[in-house]
Design a protein around this motif. Structure first.
Motif, PDB file in Angstrom:
ATOM      1  N   ASP A 119      33.236 -28.519 113.070  1.00 56.37           N
ATOM      2  CA  ASP A 119      34.176 -28.598 114.178  1.00 56.37           C
ATOM      3  C   ASP A 119      33.635 -29.489 115.295  1.00 56.37           C
ATOM      4  N   LEU A 120      32.328 -29.428 115.506  1.00 56.53           N
ATOM      5  CA  LEU A 120      31.681 -30.197 116.560  1.00 56.53           C
ATOM      6  C   LEU A 120      30.424 -30.843 115.998  1.00 56.53           C
ATOM      7  N   VAL A 121      30.176 -32.094 116.358  1.00 53.66           N
ATOM      8  CA  VAL A 121      28.995 -32.820 115.905  1.00 53.66           C
ATOM      9  C   VAL A 121      28.277 -33.395 117.115  1.00 53.66           C
ATOM     10  N   PHE A 122      26.963 -33.177 117.177  1.00 62.50           N
ATOM     11  CA  PHE A 122      26.192 -33.648 118.330  1.00 62.50           C
ATOM     12  C   PHE A 122      24.897 -34.306 117.875  1.00 62.50           C
ATOM     13  N   ASP A 123      24.469 -35.294 118.606  1.00 62.81           N
ATOM     14  CA  ASP A 123      23.101 -35.790 118.531  1.00 62.81           C
ATOM     15  C   ASP A 123      22.260 -34.810 119.361  1.00 62.81           C
ATOM     16  N   PRO A 124      21.220 -34.208 118.779  1.00 67.28           N
ATOM     17  CA  PRO A 124      20.453 -33.205 119.524  1.00 67.28           C
ATOM     18  C   PRO A 124      19.779 -33.734 120.782  1.00 67.28           C
ATOM     19  N   ARG A 125      19.651 -35.049 120.903  1.00 69.61           N
ATOM     20  CA  ARG A 125      19.053 -35.602 122.121  1.00 69.61           C
ATOM     21  C   ARG A 125      20.044 -35.596 123.281  1.00 69.61           C
ATOM     22  N   ALA A 126      21.324 -35.478 122.955  1.00 70.66           N
ATOM     23  CA  ALA A 126      22.343 -35.470 124.009  1.00 70.66           C
ATOM     24  C   ALA A 126      22.364 -34.118 124.709  1.00 70.66           C
ATOM     25  N   ASP A 127      23.017 -34.069 125.843  1.00 72.30           N
ATOM     26  CA  ASP A 127      22.976 -32.872 126.675  1.00 72.30           C
ATOM     27  C   ASP A 127      24.295 -32.112 126.690  1.00 72.30           C
ATOM     28  N   GLN A 128      25.285 -32.583 125.926  1.00 71.84           N
ATOM     29  CA  GLN A 128      26.616 -32.027 126.105  1.00 71.84           C
ATOM     30  C   GLN A 128      26.948 -30.896 125.150  1.00 71.84           C
ATOM     31  N   ALA A 129      26.068 -30.582 124.178  1.00 69.98           N
ATOM     32  CA  ALA A 129      26.405 -29.603 123.148  1.00 69.98           C
ATOM     33  C   ALA A 129      26.741 -28.237 123.731  1.00 69.98           C
ATOM     34  N   LEU A 130      25.849 -27.697 124.554  1.00 67.89           N
ATOM     35  CA  LEU A 130      26.048 -26.349 125.075  1.00 67.89           C
ATOM     36  C   LEU A 130      27.322 -26.263 125.903  1.00 67.89           C
ATOM     37  N   GLY A 131      27.542 -27.221 126.789  1.00 69.80           N
ATOM     38  CA  GLY A 131      28.728 -27.206 127.637  1.00 69.80           C
ATOM     39  C   GLY A 131      30.010 -27.314 126.830  1.00 69.80           C
ATOM     40  N   THR A 132      29.986 -28.134 125.768  1.00 65.58           N
ATOM     41  CA  THR A 132      31.182 -28.294 124.945  1.00 65.58           C
ATOM     42  C   THR A 132      31.504 -27.009 124.180  1.00 65.58           C
ATOM     43  N   ILE A 133      30.474 -26.363 123.653  1.00 63.23           N
ATOM     44  CA  ILE A 133      30.688 -25.096 122.939  1.00 63.23           C
ATOM     45  C   ILE A 133      31.253 -24.049 123.885  1.00 63.23           C
ATOM     46  N   GLU A 134      30.682 -23.957 125.070  1.00 58.94           N
ATOM     47  CA  GLU A 134      31.160 -22.958 126.037  1.00 58.94           C
ATOM     48  C   GLU A 134      32.596 -23.256 126.469  1.00 58.94           C
ATOM     49  N   LYS A 135      32.907 -24.524 126.623  1.00 59.43           N
ATOM     50  CA  LYS A 135      34.271 -24.896 127.001  1.00 59.43           C
ATOM     51  C   LYS A 135      35.252 -24.439 125.921  1.00 59.43           C
ATOM     52  N   TYR A 136      34.852 -24.598 124.682  1.00 62.59           N
ATOM     53  CA  TYR A 136      35.714 -24.134 123.579  1.00 62.59           C
ATOM     54  C   TYR A 136      35.878 -22.619 123.616  1.00 62.59           C
ATOM     55  N   LEU A 137      34.791 -21.901 123.855  1.00 61.95           N
ATOM     56  CA  LEU A 137      34.862 -20.448 123.878  1.00 61.95           C
ATOM     57  C   LEU A 137      35.754 -19.950 125.017  1.00 61.95           C
ATOM     58  N   ASP A 138      35.694 -20.647 126.128  1.00 66.41           N
ATOM     59  CA  ASP A 138      36.515 -20.238 127.286  1.00 66.41           C
ATOM     60  C   ASP A 138      37.973 -20.647 127.126  1.00 66.41           C
ATOM     61  N   ASN A 139      38.214 -21.726 126.368  1.00 63.33           N
ATOM     62  CA  ASN A 139      39.575 -22.216 126.199  1.00 63.33           C
ATOM     63  C   ASN A 139      39.813 -22.596 124.736  1.00 63.33           C
ATOM     64  N   PRO A 140      39.856 -21.638 123.838  1.00 62.49           N
ATOM     65  CA  PRO A 140      39.944 -21.954 122.401  1.00 62.49           C
ATOM     66  C   PRO A 140      41.225 -22.678 122.017  1.00 62.49           C
ATOM     67  N   ASP A 141      42.269 -22.574 122.811  1.00 60.57           N
ATOM     68  CA  ASP A 141      43.537 -23.221 122.478  1.00 60.57           C
ATOM     69  C   ASP A 141      43.741 -24.548 123.199  1.00 60.57           C
ATOM     70  N   ALA A 142      42.729 -24.939 123.985  1.00 60.36           N
ATOM     71  CA  ALA A 142      42.884 -26.170 124.769  1.00 60.36           C
ATOM     72  C   ALA A 142      42.780 -27.398 123.880  1.00 60.36           C
TER      73      ALA A 142
END
Length: 311
Positions: free
Chosen positions: A288-311
């Motif tokens: 569902d989500l693909v990240f380069d581990p050096r990037a910083d956006q993984a955690l925020g993107t996952i949390e955004k999905y959890l808070d707004n699963p239908d967005a």
């Protein structure tokens, strides 16, 4: 915000040394999660450093499950792990926690998410005899004998894969039906929704990270850890002895290899394994989500999905 019971089961996967554990732990801390192991070798209890299991300090930061729970002699098949992981998912949800599967055993994860055909367990004496036959006949002859009854499964297996050849033979002996035929049966899908997060690192970065991690393991005590197991004179057939670095360290203890060669070969084998993992993920998984581990956006993107699963 949706509750953990309503949230999907999070799957954090990727090749070895890509940073899965750190991401899963941070997510567990922030979202009240339980980290559930999805790495075959980390289920065993004798090589916590060599298999990069979470430290005591890390496990104190959030609940963890299925790490170091089996002795080296036991076999943890995809089907067995699926049962164990399912129980831990339900335990986490019952406690109001977010289940977070973390590991790189892709076949195990696929078995959990997509289901598995019901394959009967064989009696322990059949497995013991099959292992004895592998030693007595040799891999090539054993493989040839299996091919007479299940050529399909032989075509799928690597010639030196003792554990899977033995499993296929014991199923044939126990049921009179090829393992490949059992695998074509109807699979039962998991009852949960999944959010699959795949870490895809830069190759050069990962190669350097694998080397650096093994050096940290050497400094952290893997020689003494492996020596303690070696001195117990374990049966070479024990599945838990496949941990990367363990066979090389055992050869070092027998005087067959220098520690420098242990380091070089173990790092090379781990890099090859990471490459095979990435090939598997590309062909067998649709994340569902693909990240380069050096990037910083993984955690925020996952949390955004959890808070707004239908967005």
């Amino acid at each position: 915000m949706i509750s953990p019971a309503q949230a999907p089961v999070i799957v954090v996967t990727g090749p070895t040394a890509s940073g899965k554990s750190a991401l899963a732990l941070e997510l567990a801390e922030r979202r009240g999660g339980t980290v559930i192991n999805a790495d075959a070798m980390q289920t065993y209890n004798a090589f916590p450093i060599l298999t990069a299991q979470p430290t005591a300090e890390e496990q104190a930061r959030a609940p963890h499950a299925l790490y170091g729970v089996l002795p080296l002699a036991e076999t943890v098949s995809a089907a067995r792990w699926r049962t164990m992981a399912g129980a831990e998912i339900e335990r986490a949800r019952a406690a109001g926690r977010l289940p977070i599967l973390c590991g790189g055993s892709g076949l195990y994860l696929r078995t959990l998410m997509k289901g598995i055909s019901p394959i009967p367990d064989a009696a322990p004496e059949l497995r013991e005899q099959a292992n004895a036959d592998w030693v007595a006949l040799g891999p090539d002859a054993f493989r040839g004998r299996l091919a007479e009854h299940d050529p399909v499964i032989v075509g799928r297996l690597k010639p030196g894969d003792r554990q899977r050849h033995v499993r296929a033979w014991e199923v044939w002996q126990a049921t009179g039906r090829p393992l490949s035929a059992w695998q074509e049966g109807e699979a039962s899908a998991a009852p949960w929704r999944f959010l699959t997060v795949l870490l895809v690192p830069d190759r050069t970065w990962l190669r350097e990270r694998i080397e650096r991690r093994f050096d940290i393991m050497l400094a952290g005590g893997i020689v003494a850890e492996a020596r303690a197991v070696f001195d117990r004179r374990p049966d070479p057939a024990w599945p838990g002895l496949k941990a990367h670095g363990a066979p090389e360290l055992f050869r070092h203890f027998r005087g067959e290899m220098s520690l420098a060669d242990v380091r070089r070969i173990a790092i090379d084998h781990t890099r090859q394994y990471a490459k095979r993992q990435m090939t598997w993920f590309r062909h067998q998984m649709t994340p569902d989500l693909v990240f380069d581990p050096r990037a910083d956006q993984a955690l925020g993107t996952i949390e955004k999905y959890l808070d707004n699963p239908d967005a």
